[in-house]
Write a protein that holds these residues in place. Structure first.
Motif, PDB file in Angstrom:
ATOM      1  N   THR A  42      22.063  21.450 -49.456  1.00  0.00           N
ATOM      2  CA  THR A  42      21.079  22.330 -50.089  1.00  0.00           C
ATOM      3  C   THR A  42      21.567  23.775 -50.093  1.00  0.00           C
ATOM      4  OG1 THR A  42      19.313  20.890 -49.317  1.00  0.00           O
ATOM      5  CG2 THR A  42      18.682  23.108 -50.020  1.00  0.00           C
TER       6      THR A  42
ATOM      7  N   GLY B 262      24.299  24.314 -52.705  1.00  0.00           N
ATOM      8  CA  GLY B 262      23.696  24.350 -54.046  1.00  0.00           C
ATOM      9  C   GLY B 262      22.918  25.637 -54.260  1.00  0.00           C
TER      10      GLY B 262
ATOM     11  N   ILE C  49      24.575  18.596 -54.619  1.00  0.00           N
ATOM     12  CA  ILE C  49      24.789  20.050 -54.688  1.00  0.00           C
ATOM     13  C   ILE C  49      24.468  20.560 -56.087  1.00  0.00           C
ATOM     14  CG2 ILE C  49      26.584  21.838 -54.676  1.00  0.00           C
ATOM     15  CD1 ILE C  49      27.934  20.280 -52.384  1.00  0.00           C
ATOM     16  N   VAL C  50      24.969  19.846 -57.092  1.00  0.00           N
ATOM     17  CA  VAL C  50      24.746  20.285 -58.471  1.00  0.00           C
ATOM     18  C   VAL C  50      23.260  20.242 -58.818  1.00  0.00           C
ATOM     19  CG1 VAL C  50      25.280  19.825 -60.892  1.00  0.00           C
ATOM     20  CG2 VAL C  50      27.056  19.576 -59.163  1.00  0.00           C
ATOM     21  N   THR C  51      22.570  19.196 -58.365  1.00  0.00           N
ATOM     22  CA  THR C  51      21.137  19.111 -58.655  1.00  0.00           C
ATOM     23  C   THR C  51      20.378  20.250 -57.984  1.00  0.00           C
ATOM     24  OG1 THR C  51      21.435  16.708 -58.574  1.00  0.00           O
ATOM     25  CG2 THR C  51      19.180  17.520 -58.742  1.00  0.00           C
TER      26      THR C  51
ATOM     27  N   PHE D  62      21.503  23.110 -57.233  1.00  0.00           N
ATOM     28  CA  PHE D  62      21.848  24.308 -57.984  1.00  0.00           C
ATOM     29  C   PHE D  62      21.038  24.406 -59.276  1.00  0.00           C
ATOM     30  CE2 PHE D  62      24.577  25.377 -61.686  1.00  0.00           C
ATOM     31  CZ  PHE D  62      24.530  26.746 -61.559  1.00  0.00           C
TER      32      PHE D  62
ATOM     33  N   ALA E 110      15.466  24.001 -54.132  1.00  0.00           N
ATOM     34  CA  ALA E 110      16.796  23.451 -53.872  1.00  0.00           C
ATOM     35  C   ALA E 110      16.697  22.193 -52.999  1.00  0.00           C
ATOM     36  CB  ALA E 110      17.681  24.501 -53.208  1.00  0.00           C
TER      37      ALA E 110
ATOM     38  N   THR F 243      18.138  18.442 -53.897  1.00  0.00           N
ATOM     39  CA  THR F 243      19.030  17.678 -53.025  1.00  0.00           C
ATOM     40  C   THR F 243      18.474  16.286 -52.746  1.00  0.00           C
ATOM     41  OG1 THR F 243      19.689  19.724 -51.956  1.00  0.00           O
ATOM     42  CG2 THR F 243      20.207  17.699 -50.797  1.00  0.00           C
TER      43      THR F 243
END
Lengths: 262, 257
Positions: free
Chosen positions: B64, B67, B123-125, B127, B187, B191
């Protein structure tokens, strides 16, 4: 003699929600160097527009504006300005608010780091002259409205501008504080000798402070009368209770009533 | 007890009270444990398997935070760009709103396809879900600079960059720090959504795994830990906000302002 601020036949039109609005129509105004000029008029007559034109923040549709013989084509890069709202930066201490213009105007800007001590001393001194000695390290929100307006005056004068533009700077203050600040402004002007254009609704303020009072018509605004005030300087607040003073205010009052109707 | 101490203690008192009510409700109404587990069962599970929970909590926390850090960096840059000019603001806004409207859970399968099962999609989610409030708040802070103040500075010869540095950015700071508190909780949501759908570790993975095996006490334990991490990070950023933008809090309270 050539005027310091020379507004010559200026017209300003802009596009409003319902067609073109003519804010100023062929306005001509000549202010001499060192003069204290006041501009009065009914509300919405384009007084504030005049401020923006003189400082080069707006371009006129027609006519020319020159300061010190040089035509204004963009922001003038030197004028001090103060408004009804003190517009302090709440995250800066009072002294750092006052110093703000020196961080922007050349040549002070490039010397700001090396001359910081000198500049701070100068700012403290200026604060002292408006009765705020020792307030430099306070935050603006710790000060009253009148005190904030004094700081705002200091900020507009710290870089020693040749021209000071004031847009109803005392309008939001109570009567006593306002008269106190008239005297502060009077003393600053007499000591430093800059040129002032003061836009105001307050006819007593205009008559007490100004050398010449320019009366504007209702929109589209232009100058309909120039009234010279020749009370001797330095003027004391006492003067506002004299009969001659009352007559001038009365005369201006009648004139504005007349232009509001037409 | 004086009102100040009461105010300080009230978050703890309320939390304890909620746990007590929850526990009592489970006992009094004889709720089936497959429907609702009492908090005591969740805590018991936590203690029993503390190594497992610690490991998965840690994974969720760092995923988290990575991201979120990306969201802060990207959010600041995009916020400054958007706040710089009205044209960019107007141009990018519909795109951003559109993007923000897409539920991120719908993108996770794509991310898993691209990056494989593991931490990267999480991580991308995290973010993607958390940068939006940061951008909007910075842009709003910049866009609402008082016009008169701008006049004062422009009449002194200030350029756009000067105004941005002297006024816009300091002014946008309280908005920025305020947005961090919203963004950090979002965030976590990002995650966990991703971990639930495709991961080998993390609280979201644990919730999905234990839920599928009907070990409900472990599911509740993981949910409570997740909530705890959220509150903890929120408190951290609330503290940072207080520290850096004292003036914004004080000037609102001042009578003179």
């Amino acid at each position: 003699m050539e005027a310091f601020v020379d507004i010559d036949g200026v017209t300003l039109k802009y596009r409003g929600a319902s067609g073109d609005i003519v804010a100023l129509q062929d306005a001509t105004l000549k202010v001499q160097r060192g003069e204290f000029a006041a501009v009065v008029g009914p509300s919405g007559c384009g007084k504030s527009t005049l401020m923006r034109l003189v400082t080069g923040l707006h371009k006129p549709t027609a006519g020319t504006i020159a300061i010190d013989g040089k035509q204004v084509t963009g922001p003038v890069k030197m004028a001090g300005m103060a408004f009804q709202n003190a517009n302090m930066l709440p995250w800066r201490k009072v002294i750092d608010n006052v110093l703000l213009p020196l961080e922007i105007v050349e040549p002070h800007r490039s010397q700001f780091r090396s001359k910081k001590v000198e500049f701070r001393a100068k700012a403290e001194q200026l604060l002292a002259t408006v009765g705020l000695a020792g307030f430099g390290d306070r935050y603006p929100w710790e000060l009253s409205g009148g005190m904030q307006q004094r700081v705002s005056l200091c900020r507009s004068l710290i870089h020693e501008p040749a021209l000071l533009m004031l847009d109803e700077p005392f309008a939001a203050l109570d009567a006593f504080t306002r008269e106190e600040l008239w005297c502060v402004l009077r003393d600053l002007w007499q000591r430093l000798g800059f040129t002032v254009i003061l836009v105001t609704h307050d006819l007593r303020e205009a008559a007490f402070l100004a050398d010449n009072i320019y009366v504007m018509s209702a929109r589209p605004g232009h100058i309909v009368q120039i009234k010279s005030v020749d009370f001797p300087r330095p003027r004391d607040l006492q003067v506002t209770y004299e009969k001659d003073f009352g007559d001038i205010v009365m005369e201006l009052r009648m004139k504005i009533a007349q232009v509001r109707q037409s | 007890m004086n009102p100040r101490t009461l105010e300080k203690l009230s978050p703890w008192l309320f939390t304890i009270a909620i746990f007590l009510i929850w526990e009592l409700a489970c006992i009094v109404f004889k709720i089936n444990t497959s429907v609702l587990q009492p908090p005591s069962a969740a805590f018991a599970a936590m203690f029993k398997l503390w190594r497992v929970f610690l490991y998965h909590s840690w994974v969720t926390l760092w995923v988290t935070m990575v991201g979120f850090a990306l969201a802060v960096g990207f959010g600041i840059i995009l916020g400054l760009v958007v706040g710089w000019s009205r044209a960019i603001y107007r141009g990018l806004y519909p795109v951003m709103i559109g993007f923000n409207t897409i539920p991120k859970v719908a993108i996770v399968p794509l991310l898993i396809l691209w990056f494989g099962i593991g931490e990267v999609p999480a991580i991308v989610t995290a973010f993607l879900i958390s940068f939006f409030p940061i951008v909007v708040n910075i842009a709003t802070g910049l866009a609402t600079t008082e016009p008169e103040l701008e006049d004062v500075l422009r009449a002194l010869g200030a350029g756009k960059l000067d105004i941005m540095l002297k006024v816009g950015i300091p002014r946008a700071l309280p908005y920025f720090f305020g947005s961090l508190k919203i963004a950090i909780t979002l965030a976590f949501v990002g995650t966990v959504v991703s971990e639930t759908l495709g991961a080998n570790a993390g609280l979201g993975y644990l919730i999905a795994l234990e839920g599928a095996s009907f070990r409900m006490a472990n599911v509740y334990a993981a949910l409570l830990l997740l909530a705890f991490e959220g509150v903890l990070m929120y408190a951290v950023f609330a503290g940072i906000e207080q520290h850096f933008t004292k003036w914004a809090f004080r000037s609102q309270m001042s009578a003179a302002g």
